[in-house]
Scaffold this motif. Structure first.
Motif: not given
Length: 225
Positions: A14, A170, A172, A183-184, A186
């Motif tokens: 992430p 997160e 996402r 896609d991430r 955090a």
């Protein structure tokens, strides 16, 4: 769509979420669940009341006394609010409930958003997002995730959802056909995401659960195919 849950394999690392501003806690509210954006104001579901505030100043401008323990959405005219086992359609001018439909999780629902004429409802422990008919509550289709689902939002054709498990949370972006994670972002440890909504531009607004806050997170830019 495959009935098999998306697996946790080959997840990309992430990126750190960029929190650009925090709002709240709000008077008389100990937590924030759902959030939505009506084109001008942000609405936050605080349990017993929906609170609207101006994102530029942070000033609270409206309070609607309605039960609101999970996701919130706006269709351009009305607010939609999860309240235990139902979803209420609310006139934002008066706070009146003009219609109600059953929530698909029967009380185990999380996020809520509006897109393409449908409501999209997160199912936290089931790790699913349901597209439902806003008039009847009938499930049109379901998208499986590989993590717990909190808030959900669509922006520029992209489907995003929040996750929150333990001390980790997160945002996402997932493939709406397969549920694959694309896609991430955090959040900092201990900073949970209970609700999620895009402003249609560069920001996400994230409900902060028991912190009683709403956090604005910058949406990353990506090249379009």
């Amino acid at each position: 769509m495959s009935p098999n849950p998306v697996q946790d394999t080959a997840l990309a690392a992430p990126h750190a979420a960029e929190i650009v501003r925090e709002y709240g806690p709000f008077a008389g509210a100990g937590s924030v669940a759902g959030v939505t954006h009506d084109g001008q104001r942000v609405w936050a579901a605080t349990g017993a009341a929906l609170v609207a505030f101006e994102p530029a100043s942070g000033e609270t401008t409206r309070t609607l006394d309605r039960p609101c323990d999970a996701g919130t959405a706006f269709d351009g005219t009305h607010l939609y609010q999860i309240a235990e086992t139902r979803i209420d359609k609310i006139d934002p001018a008066t706070g009146a409930v003009v219609a109600s439909i059953p929530a698909p999780g029967n009380g185990n629902d999380s996020g809520l958003t509006w897109a393409e004429g449908s409501l999209w409802v997160g199912q936290y422990r089931d790790r699913k997002i349901h597209q439902i008919d806003p008039a009847t509550g009938v499930v049109i289709r379901s998208i499986e995730s590989n993590s717990f689902v909190t808030g959900v939002t669509w922006v520029d054709g992209d489907l995003w959802h929040g996750t929150w498990e333990g001390d980790e949370s997160e945002l996402r972006r997932i493939d709406p056909a397969s549920g694959a994670v694309l896609d991430r972002l955090a959040m900092p440890p201990g900073t949970g995401v209970s609700g999620l909504e895009s402003d249609g531009a560069d920001l996400f607004y994230c409900g902060g659960g028991g912190s009683g806050k709403v956090r604005a997170v910058r949406r990353p830019k990506r090249a379009k195919a």
